[in-house]
Design an enzyme around this catalytic site. Structure first.
Site: not given
Ligand code: NAD
Length: 358
Positions: A143, A193, A225, A249, A253
């Site tokens: 980001y 990851k 994942d 993030d 959610d």
């Protein structure tokens, strides 16, 4: 003698203003009961700031924020500003505040309140007892990395976002997560990851180095994942999850589903400085803005986190949390968590019920 605290209030856009009014209503009751003297400094950010003064994060807001004891933030954004150039988009306000205030950690407690089992789309037996924290890195990663958009030699457009992490940025967030795990069930899950990303391999190296300072904490590395799957498969197995900015993030959610609604999830952003930043995890919810039906719980619980982390007032914080729990146990709901027979309240009515129990 009353305890003086200066709180910068940034309602933002959409339901941000509605849930902020509700949380301030509760906070005024806390002020009286716990002998505080709060000064509320209102400030602009997001789409409303762009409309009013031409930029999403006015200098005046930043200056007020830097001097405050704590910041309460609603939400920013909405379709009206979706086509603005990047530097005028509402979310720039949030990114700017995080960066300027050095808020590198975002704590997101994921707790299922008793009675909300049926509000989730998951089976009650899977989510019963869910209680963990996502510790998300907030000022690094993709980001904040360099962004580029250009045309290649064939005239085709391309774009790139750089995912960059420095060792010290990883170490400070990882240490914070170890400390949190130390004070909870002593179980840390580090999510990355590492099978494909170099930044994740550095992340793992740092976690493995820091863990020797916290011998009581059990550490598990998990690929993002797999974590996305485990969160809905066996969510009660988690205690503290630490991860980088974008993974955190997205996963938090997803975790919202475990609590019945995204309107239930609070967050605290902390840094090396003293000022803490408290906001709901949800956005400005343009689809329900202005209807008075938004769930104010995430904002109210964020305010409780402010009492705990910025004012070191555990008693007042848990008073607010218990009041929320009681209101839910009494069968009151906002529309997002309603299943069948419960009494549906508006945003402000819900806040009034919470306040009445403090
Ligand atoms: P959102 O969180 O605003 O809404 C997602 C869904 O959850 C919607 O159906 C909405 O009605 C519902 N919802 C959200 N908060 C709720 C609440 N308190 N009570 C009941 N229901 C609630 O996410 P989105 O739709 O992806 O984004 C809308 C806008 O918000 C966009 O402009 C986005 O950029 C912005 N946004 C801002 C923040 C922030 O300010 N921190 C975070 C996320 C998204």
């Amino acid at each position: 003698m009353a305890k003086n605290k200066e709180i910068v209030v940034i309602p933002g856009d959409g339901v941000g203003t509605e849930v902020m009014d509700a949380a301030l209503f509760v906070l005024r009751v806390v002020q009286k009961k716990y002998n505080y003297h709060f000064t509320f400094e209102h400030a602009l950010a997001g789409g409303i700031a762009t409309d009013t003064v031409g930029v999403p994060l006015p200098e005046e807001t930043l200056e007020k924020a830097k001097k405050a004891d704590a910041i309460l933030f609603g939400a920013v954004g909405g379709p009206k500003w979706d086509n603005h150039p990047t530097h005028l988009r509402p979310e720039q306000a949030l990114l700017g505040l995080r960066k300027e205030l050095g808020l590198y950690s975002n704590l997101r407690p994921i707790v299922l309140f008793p009675g909300l089992e049926e509000s989730s789309s998951l089976k009650a037996e899977i989510i019963e007892g869910v209680d963990f924290v996502v510790v998300r890195e907030l000022t690094g990663g993709i980001y904040f990395g360099e962004k580029q958009r250009a045309k290649d030699s064939n005239g085709y457009e391309y774009a790139s976002d750089l995912l960059l992490y420095h060792e010290h940025e990883i170490e400070r967030i990882v240490r914070l997560a170890f400390q949190m795990a130390q004070n909870r069930k002593k179980q840390l899950t580090s999510v990355d990851k590492a099978n494909v990303l170099e930044s994740s391999r550095l992340w793992r190296t740092v976690v493995d180095r820091v863990k020797s300072d916290y011998p009581e904490v059990t550490v598990e590395h998990m690929l993002v994942d797999n974590c996305a799957m485990q969160l809905v498969r066996r969510p009660t197995a988690f205690d503290v999850i630490v991860t980088e900015n974008m993974f955190g993030d997205i996963l938090s959610d997803e975790a919202a589903i475990l609590t019945g609604s995204i309107g239930m999830l609070p967050s605290a952003s902390l840094g090396e400085g003293l000022v803490g930043f408290y906001e709901p995890v949800h956005g400005s919810a343009p689809d329900i803005a202005g209807l008075g039906i938004a769930n104010p719980t995430a904002m109210i619980l964020s305010m409780a986190m402010m009492l705990r982390h910025s004012f070191q007032d555990e008693e007042a914080a848990s008073d607010v949390e218990k009041a929320v729990e009681k209101v839910l146990q009494m069968g009151y709901r906002t529309q997002d968590t309603k299943t069948e027979d419960e009494k549906t309240l508006t945003t402000m009515e819900f806040a009034e019920k919470v306040a009445s129990l403090i």
